[in-house]
Design a protein around this motif. Structure first.
Motif, PDB file in Angstrom:
ATOM      1  N   GLY A 189      24.222  40.014  24.101  1.00  0.00           N
ATOM      2  CA  GLY A 189      22.881  40.011  23.545  1.00  0.00           C
ATOM      3  C   GLY A 189      22.734  41.009  22.415  1.00  0.00           C
ATOM      4  N   ASP A 190      21.652  40.850  21.678  1.00  0.00           N
ATOM      5  CA  ASP A 190      21.319  41.765  20.596  1.00  0.00           C
ATOM      6  C   ASP A 190      20.900  43.113  21.184  1.00  0.00           C
ATOM      7  OD1 ASP A 190      20.745  42.526  17.912  1.00  0.00           O
ATOM      8  OD2 ASP A 190      18.619  42.279  18.369  1.00  0.00           O
ATOM      9  N   ALA A 191      21.300  44.187  20.513  1.00  0.00           N
ATOM     10  CA  ALA A 191      20.992  45.537  21.005  1.00  0.00           C
ATOM     11  C   ALA A 191      19.554  45.889  20.643  1.00  0.00           C
ATOM     12  CB  ALA A 191      21.965  46.555  20.433  1.00  0.00           C
ATOM     13  N   SER A 192      18.611  45.240  21.344  1.00  0.00           N
ATOM     14  CA  SER A 192      17.195  45.506  21.116  1.00  0.00           C
ATOM     15  C   SER A 192      16.486  45.554  22.456  1.00  0.00           C
ATOM     16  CB  SER A 192      16.577  44.422  20.225  1.00  0.00           C
ATOM     17  OG  SER A 192      16.584  43.170  20.881  1.00  0.00           O
ATOM     18  N   LEU A 193      15.337  46.224  22.480  1.00  0.00           N
ATOM     19  CA  LEU A 193      14.570  46.316  23.718  1.00  0.00           C
ATOM     20  C   LEU A 193      14.039  44.944  24.127  1.00  0.00           C
ATOM     21  CD1 LEU A 193      12.569  49.622  23.069  1.00  0.00           C
ATOM     22  CD2 LEU A 193      14.831  49.318  24.093  1.00  0.00           C
ATOM     23  N   ARG A 194      13.671  44.127  23.156  1.00  0.00           N
ATOM     24  CA  ARG A 194      13.191  42.783  23.459  1.00  0.00           C
ATOM     25  C   ARG A 194      14.269  41.960  24.145  1.00  0.00           C
ATOM     26  NH1 ARG A 194      14.104  37.967  21.482  1.00  0.00           N
ATOM     27  NH2 ARG A 194      12.502  36.325  21.637  1.00  0.00           N
ATOM     28  N   GLU A 195      15.488  42.004  23.618  1.00  0.00           N
ATOM     29  CA  GLU A 195      16.593  41.251  24.225  1.00  0.00           C
ATOM     30  C   GLU A 195      16.898  41.747  25.625  1.00  0.00           C
ATOM     31  OE1 GLU A 195      19.972  38.477  22.955  1.00  0.00           O
ATOM     32  OE2 GLU A 195      17.819  38.623  22.814  1.00  0.00           O
ATOM     33  N   ALA A 196      16.819  43.057  25.824  1.00  0.00           N
ATOM     34  CA  ALA A 196      17.078  43.624  27.150  1.00  0.00           C
ATOM     35  C   ALA A 196      16.059  43.106  28.163  1.00  0.00           C
ATOM     36  CB  ALA A 196      17.057  45.143  27.091  1.00  0.00           C
ATOM     37  N   ARG A 197      14.804  43.015  27.762  1.00  0.00           N
ATOM     38  CA  ARG A 197      13.773  42.533  28.684  1.00  0.00           C
ATOM     39  C   ARG A 197      13.966  41.044  28.990  1.00  0.00           C
ATOM     40  NH1 ARG A 197      10.598  45.861  25.081  1.00  0.00           N
ATOM     41  NH2 ARG A 197       9.989  47.802  26.150  1.00  0.00           N
ATOM     42  N   ILE A 198      14.395  40.273  27.989  1.00  0.00           N
ATOM     43  CA  ILE A 198      14.654  38.851  28.210  1.00  0.00           C
ATOM     44  C   ILE A 198      15.802  38.678  29.193  1.00  0.00           C
ATOM     45  CG2 ILE A 198      15.546  36.754  27.125  1.00  0.00           C
ATOM     46  CD1 ILE A 198      12.631  37.181  26.594  1.00  0.00           C
ATOM     47  N   ILE A 199      16.886  39.446  29.015  1.00  0.00           N
ATOM     48  CA  ILE A 199      18.025  39.352  29.931  1.00  0.00           C
ATOM     49  C   ILE A 199      17.611  39.729  31.343  1.00  0.00           C
ATOM     50  CG2 ILE A 199      20.289  40.346  30.473  1.00  0.00           C
ATOM     51  CD1 ILE A 199      20.777  40.610  27.479  1.00  0.00           C
ATOM     52  N   LYS A 200      16.829  40.821  31.465  1.00  0.00           N
ATOM     53  CA  LYS A 200      16.388  41.253  32.793  1.00  0.00           C
ATOM     54  C   LYS A 200      15.492  40.193  33.436  1.00  0.00           C
ATOM     55  CE  LYS A 200      16.111  44.628  35.880  1.00  0.00           C
ATOM     56  NZ  LYS A 200      15.275  43.993  36.908  1.00  0.00           N
ATOM     57  N   LYS A 201      14.611  39.594  32.670  1.00  0.00           N
ATOM     58  CA  LYS A 201      13.719  38.575  33.207  1.00  0.00           C
ATOM     59  C   LYS A 201      14.512  37.347  33.648  1.00  0.00           C
ATOM     60  CE  LYS A 201       9.779  35.648  32.014  1.00  0.00           C
ATOM     61  NZ  LYS A 201       8.800  35.275  30.961  1.00  0.00           N
ATOM     62  N   LEU A 238      23.042  29.354  36.716  1.00  0.00           N
ATOM     63  CA  LEU A 238      22.734  30.509  35.871  1.00  0.00           C
ATOM     64  C   LEU A 238      23.123  30.239  34.426  1.00  0.00           C
ATOM     65  CD1 LEU A 238      21.858  33.423  35.416  1.00  0.00           C
ATOM     66  CD2 LEU A 238      24.151  34.153  36.152  1.00  0.00           C
ATOM     67  N   GLY A 239      24.296  29.643  34.216  1.00  0.00           N
ATOM     68  CA  GLY A 239      24.728  29.337  32.858  1.00  0.00           C
ATOM     69  C   GLY A 239      23.790  28.376  32.152  1.00  0.00           C
ATOM     70  N   ARG A 240      23.309  27.368  32.872  1.00  0.00           N
ATOM     71  CA  ARG A 240      22.383  26.418  32.265  1.00  0.00           C
ATOM     72  C   ARG A 240      21.035  27.077  31.960  1.00  0.00           C
ATOM     73  NH1 ARG A 240      23.149  20.467  35.106  1.00  0.00           N
ATOM     74  NH2 ARG A 240      25.370  20.238  34.654  1.00  0.00           N
ATOM     75  N   PHE A 241      20.624  27.975  32.815  1.00  0.00           N
ATOM     76  CA  PHE A 241      19.362  28.680  32.575  1.00  0.00           C
ATOM     77  C   PHE A 241      19.471  29.559  31.322  1.00  0.00           C
ATOM     78  CE2 PHE A 241      16.146  31.938  34.336  1.00  0.00           C
ATOM     79  CZ  PHE A 241      15.118  31.324  33.633  1.00  0.00           C
ATOM     80  N   ILE A 242      20.611  30.214  31.152  1.00  0.00           N
ATOM     81  CA  ILE A 242      20.814  31.042  29.958  1.00  0.00           C
ATOM     82  C   ILE A 242      20.810  30.169  28.706  1.00  0.00           C
ATOM     83  CG2 ILE A 242      22.453  32.546  28.771  1.00  0.00           C
ATOM     84  CD1 ILE A 242      23.309  33.609  31.495  1.00  0.00           C
ATOM     85  N   ARG A 243      21.479  29.015  28.761  1.00  0.00           N
ATOM     86  CA  ARG A 243      21.481  28.114  27.603  1.00  0.00           C
ATOM     87  C   ARG A 243      20.076  27.605  27.298  1.00  0.00           C
ATOM     88  NH1 ARG A 243      26.592  26.577  29.752  1.00  0.00           N
ATOM     89  NH2 ARG A 243      25.653  24.933  31.023  1.00  0.00           N
ATOM     90  N   HIS A 244      19.275  27.392  28.349  1.00  0.00           N
ATOM     91  CA  HIS A 244      17.877  26.987  28.131  1.00  0.00           C
ATOM     92  C   HIS A 244      17.108  28.090  27.408  1.00  0.00           C
ATOM     93  CE1 HIS A 244      13.888  25.385  28.891  1.00  0.00           C
ATOM     94  NE2 HIS A 244      13.544  26.535  29.451  1.00  0.00           N
ATOM     95  N   MET A 245      17.309  29.336  27.807  1.00  0.00           N
ATOM     96  CA  MET A 245      16.639  30.440  27.133  1.00  0.00           C
ATOM     97  C   MET A 245      17.096  30.552  25.684  1.00  0.00           C
ATOM     98  SD  MET A 245      14.622  31.720  29.431  1.00  0.00           S
ATOM     99  CE  MET A 245      14.220  33.385  28.883  1.00  0.00           C
ATOM    100  N   ARG A 246      18.369  30.245  25.436  1.00  0.00           N
ATOM    101  CA  ARG A 246      18.890  30.275  24.075  1.00  0.00           C
ATOM    102  C   ARG A 246      18.288  29.142  23.242  1.00  0.00           C
ATOM    103  NH1 ARG A 246      19.899  32.332  19.460  1.00  0.00           N
ATOM    104  NH2 ARG A 246      21.290  31.061  18.207  1.00  0.00           N
ATOM    105  N   SER A 247      18.131  27.958  23.841  1.00  0.00           N
ATOM    106  CA  SER A 247      17.582  26.821  23.104  1.00  0.00           C
ATOM    107  C   SER A 247      16.140  27.062  22.695  1.00  0.00           C
ATOM    108  CB  SER A 247      17.671  25.553  23.964  1.00  0.00           C
ATOM    109  OG  SER A 247      16.833  25.653  25.107  1.00  0.00           O
TER     110      SER A 247
END
Length: 412
Positions: free
Chosen positions: A107-119, A69-78
């Motif tokens: 994460g940033d307090a935005s709807l876009r960031e929330a959807r990215i985290i959920k996905k 999970l941590g590596r997947f999050i870092r991939h999304m960040r990259s």
């Protein structure tokens, strides 16, 4: 449960040998167990699949999945999809922190960031067959209007929490009132002791409970901030008189410092909370020197220090005050600096009068040096290099100490 095919693919990607993976498959696919009846094993039967409760393998399996999970999050960040939170200039955004079976997402307090985290979480859960416990999950906001808070919470499917919140026994974002935070710690320790029936335990039994349970409760808090001496005294007093209410007024026969000595030194082996607190802070200070690439270290250096040099945490003369954990580290810095010495190279980092260099004790400990120290610092400087001069003798450059007799008797 975890998807077995996903787990075995993860093990292959981490480089585990096929022999070890086959061994793990045998443990998961068809384990044999027996049931204890009146203390005696009664027959064997085979489980269809999976690991049973109490098996030592699940914690290690969970750690592997957490790393995925941590590596997947870092991939999304990259890929610049997950923005994260920028804490200090010059340091990459913080996206997540993981400890044991806890994961904190930023994460940033935005709807876009929330959807990215959920996905991101949905993709990981679908692949691994893991599930997020949304009932035990909270979301916290900073400087965000209520309407946006409710919309983001709806997207993620979690409830909005309130600060300060508790994590591993320590309050998060407790504010400047450390007394209220530490009072909670003291109350939990006292409640734990009062719940034990001390009058039915021997002295050895009480000592074992104090060492194994109570001494471990404040560890995480002591890693974060300075525990007030008032709290330490209260806990120590309760520990030493924990013999039942009828013995509260007894006079102690052994000094508390003696009780906290190791058994080989004649003590009971209990921890001295004040020294433990300083040791925890000193450990973090040393990590700042030993592991400069850790994100937490980079954040503290960029936020509070004027240089990214590894030794700067030891050499800065008047470090700024800041957060509770930074102030705690500064208060424990002396534990390290009093027991290290500089190996002189060019003399640009060691302070001549106050530091230990080349194995020598600090010159400031040698009696009355106030007057000559003021004069030399005023005319030459603070560092060892300032007290040396290069001279050429027989065609060879040599470093020699400056002649103090050439200085005036008082600083100008």
């Amino acid at each position: 449960m975890v998807d077995r095919d996903f787990l075995f693919r993860v093990l292959e990607r981490f480089g585990f040998s096929p022999h070890w993976i086959n061994f793990l498959k045998a443990c998961i696919d068809g384990p044999w167990i027996f049931v204890l009846v009146n203390g005696s094993p009664q027959g064997f039967f085979q489980l269809s699949r999976g690991l049973w409760q109490g098996d030592p393998l699940p914690p290690f399996v969970f750690i592997l999945l957490a790393k995925v999970l941590g590596r997947f999050i870092r991939h999304m960040r990259s890929e610049d999809k997950w923005k994260g939170v920028h804490v200090a200039a010059g340091v990459d955004a913080v996206t997540h922190q993981q400890f044991a079976n806890y994961t904190i997402l930023f994460g940033d307090a935005s709807l876009r960031e929330a959807r990215i985290i959920k996905k991101t979480l949905d993709v990981f859960c679908d692949a691994s067959d893991q599930q997020v416990n949304w009932a035990k999950s909270d979301i916290f906001f900073s400087n965000t209007d209520l309407r946006k808070q409710r919309e983001i919470a709806r997207i993620l499917g979690v409830k909005v929490g309130t600060l300060p919140s508790r994590f591993l026994g320590t309050l998060l974002f407790g504010g400047p009132n450390r007394m209220s935070m530490l009072q909670r710690l003291m109350d939990s320790c006292v409640n734990k002791l009062e719940g034990w029936k001390s009058k039915w335990l021997t002295s050895a039994g009480r000592l074992l409970l104090l060492k194994s349970v109570l001494s471990a409760m404040p560890i995480y808090s002591m890693m974060c901030f300075k525990v007030l001496e008032k709290i330490v005294r209260s806990i120590n007093q309760f520990m030493r008189f924990w013999n039942g209410k009828s013995e509260q007024d007894k006079i102690p026969l052994v000094a508390w410092d003696k009780v906290c000595q190791p058994k080989l030194a004649g003590g009971a082996g209990l921890r001295n909370w004040s020294l433990l607190n300083e040791a925890m802070g000193a450990k973090l200070i040393w990590q700042m020197y030993e592991k400069p690439d850790k994100k937490g270290v980079q954040i503290l250096k960029h936020k509070y220090l004027d240089s990214n040099d590894r030794e700067r945490i030891f050499t800065v003369r008047d470090p700024p005050r800041g957060s509770a954990i930074w102030n705690f580290l500064l208060s424990c810095r002396k534990v390290i600096t009093d027991h290290i010495t500089w190996q002189l190279g060019n003399g640009e980092k060691a302070i001549f009068w106050t530091d230990s260099w080349d194995g020598r004790p600090s010159l400031s400990l040698r009696g009355e040096v106030g007057q000559i120290r003021l004069v030399t610092e005023a005319h030459w400087g603070y560092k060892v290099r300032d007290y040396l001069v290069k001279v050429r003798s027989n065609g060879v450059d040599e470093w020699k100490w400056k002649d103090v007799d050439m200085l005036p008797l008082s600083p100008q």
